[in-house]
Design a protein around this motif. Structure first.
Motif, PDB file in Angstrom:
ATOM      1  N   ILE A   1       0.809  -1.292   0.120  1.00 30.37           N
ATOM      2  CA  ILE A   1       0.069   0.002   0.060  1.00 30.37           C
ATOM      3  C   ILE A   1       0.735   1.162  -0.001  1.00 30.37           C
ATOM      4  CG2 ILE A   1      -1.532   1.497   1.381  1.00 30.37           C
ATOM      5  CD1 ILE A   1      -2.719  -1.612   2.309  1.00 30.37           C
ATOM      6  N   TYR A   2       1.918   1.324   0.710  1.00 29.86           N
ATOM      7  CA  TYR A   2       2.578   2.324   0.842  1.00 29.86           C
ATOM      8  C   TYR A   2       3.391   2.705  -0.499  1.00 29.86           C
ATOM      9  CZ  TYR A   2       2.027   3.130   5.955  1.00 29.86           C
ATOM     10  OH  TYR A   2       1.380   3.467   7.208  1.00 29.86           O
TER      11      TYR A   2
ATOM     12  N   ASP B   1       2.383   1.400  -3.329  1.00 27.29           N
ATOM     13  CA  ASP B   1       1.793   2.031  -4.503  1.00 27.29           C
ATOM     14  C   ASP B   1       1.060   3.662  -4.190  1.00 27.29           C
ATOM     15  OD1 ASP B   1       1.389  -0.348  -5.565  1.00 27.29           O
ATOM     16  OD2 ASP B   1      -0.672  -0.967  -4.837  1.00 27.29           O
ATOM     17  N   ASN B   2       1.045   4.061  -2.931  1.00 25.31           N
ATOM     18  CA  ASN B   2       0.719   5.661  -2.752  1.00 25.31           C
ATOM     19  C   ASN B   2       2.027   6.199  -3.037  1.00 25.31           C
ATOM     20  OD1 ASN B   2      -1.601   4.708  -1.746  1.00 25.31           O
ATOM     21  ND2 ASN B   2      -1.169   4.839   0.266  1.00 25.31           N
ATOM     22  N   SER B   3       3.311   5.743  -2.765  1.00 24.34           N
ATOM     23  CA  SER B   3       4.423   6.594  -3.321  1.00 24.34           C
ATOM     24  C   SER B   3       4.575   6.674  -4.841  1.00 24.34           C
ATOM     25  CB  SER B   3       5.843   5.744  -2.680  1.00 24.34           C
ATOM     26  OG  SER B   3       5.923   5.876  -1.348  1.00 24.34           O
TER      27      SER B   3
ATOM     28  N   GLY C   1       2.042   6.623  -6.749  1.00 18.93           N
ATOM     29  CA  GLY C   1       0.806   7.557  -7.191  1.00 18.93           C
ATOM     30  C   GLY C   1       1.162   9.122  -6.705  1.00 18.93           C
ATOM     31  N   LEU C   2       2.001   9.295  -5.644  1.00 17.09           N
ATOM     32  CA  LEU C   2       2.277  10.478  -5.308  1.00 17.09           C
ATOM     33  C   LEU C   2       3.416  11.061  -6.447  1.00 17.09           C
ATOM     34  CD1 LEU C   2       2.458  12.666  -3.262  1.00 17.09           C
ATOM     35  CD2 LEU C   2       4.254  11.435  -2.093  1.00 17.09           C
TER      36      LEU C   2
ATOM     37  N   ARG D   1      -4.978   9.071  -6.430  1.00 22.75           N
ATOM     38  CA  ARG D   1      -3.773   7.758  -6.552  1.00 22.75           C
ATOM     39  C   ARG D   1      -3.263   7.196  -5.399  1.00 22.75           C
ATOM     40  NH1 ARG D   1      -1.832   9.036 -11.653  1.00 22.75           N
ATOM     41  NH2 ARG D   1      -2.425  11.237 -12.514  1.00 22.75           N
ATOM     42  N   ILE D   2      -4.228   7.369  -4.352  1.00 24.87           N
ATOM     43  CA  ILE D   2      -3.710   6.744  -3.075  1.00 24.87           C
ATOM     44  C   ILE D   2      -4.905   5.790  -2.487  1.00 24.87           C
ATOM     45  CG2 ILE D   2      -3.481   7.289  -0.748  1.00 24.87           C
ATOM     46  CD1 ILE D   2      -2.149   9.996  -1.489  1.00 24.87           C
ATOM     47  N   THR D   3      -4.327   4.721  -2.004  1.00 34.57           N
ATOM     48  CA  THR D   3      -5.404   3.677  -1.637  1.00 34.57           C
ATOM     49  C   THR D   3      -5.070   3.642  -0.055  1.00 34.57           C
ATOM     50  OG1 THR D   3      -3.459   1.979  -1.723  1.00 34.57           O
ATOM     51  CG2 THR D   3      -4.980   2.312  -3.822  1.00 34.57           C
ATOM     52  N   TYR D   4      -6.215   3.141   0.478  1.00 38.68           N
ATOM     53  CA  TYR D   4      -6.418   3.065   1.932  1.00 38.68           C
ATOM     54  C   TYR D   4      -6.705   1.800   2.514  1.00 38.68           C
ATOM     55  CZ  TYR D   4      -6.020   8.149   1.213  1.00 38.68           C
ATOM     56  OH  TYR D   4      -5.968   9.242   0.557  1.00 38.68           O
TER      57      TYR D   4
END
Length: 178
Positions: free
Chosen positions: A146-147, A149-151, A153-154, A173-176
């Motif tokens: 998750i981290y 994918d978030n990076s 997306g960022l 672009r961030i998942t939770y």
């Protein structure tokens, strides 16, 4: 496949909870037997509109999985709060509680009229991790994914906006943990 008379059977309620938990990326790779370890530590909590679930800088003492409703994730800028994302079931908020000695990075506030959450206290998660290394591995790997994918997306958002951040673009672009 043959039937095993010694296999653990689960109630309909437990099976529904397993299905719900499996909808979250944090729990999606766990078996029923592994998910069952969390059952005694799940707490149902209902919130109302504008109720704060946690504030930025609070100790990360629990994870929250949305069953029903919407949660706004907010960043404080000076004396005001700006929403950077809205999350829905079965998203997980506060997933950094999987890591000991962490603090909240943002504020989570109920955006819908009502919101039902499943809460898992950090102390229980860390106790399960101590006893069940395979659960710790699977959930830590999910959190790392998750981290990652978030990076990604960022950075993609940053590239697309030529170095100017648009919070709404980043939120898309961030998942939770869903």
């Amino acid at each position: 496949m043959s039937w095993n008379p010694f296999a653990k059977s689960y109630t309909e309620e437990e099976l529904k909870m397993f299905e719900f938990l499996s909808g979250s990326r944090l729990f999606s790779n766990l078996s029923r037997k592994e998910l069952a370890r969390f059952l005694p530590h799940l707490y149902q909590r209902s919130y109302i509109k504008d109720e704060v679930i946690f504030f930025r800088n609070d100790p990360s003492q629990a994870i929250y999985i949305i069953q029903k409703g919407t949660v706004s994730l907010k960043v404080d800028i000076g004396s005001r709060f700006e929403t950077f994302a809205q999350v829905y079931a079965p998203a997980t908020v506060g997933s950094n509680a999987l890591l000991p000695k962490t603090r909240r990075l943002h504020t989570a506030v109920v955006a819908s009229e009502a919101c039902d959450l499943v809460v898992i206290p950090q102390v229980n998660i860390l106790n399960i991790f101590e006893r069940e290394v395979s659960i710790r591995y699977k959930m830590t790997e999910a959190l790392a994914r998750i981290y990652y994918d978030n990076s990604a997306g960022l950075l993609q958002s940053y590239r697309n906006t030529f170095g100017f951040f648009d919070l709404k673009d980043i939120a898309n672009r961030i998942t939770y943990g869903e």
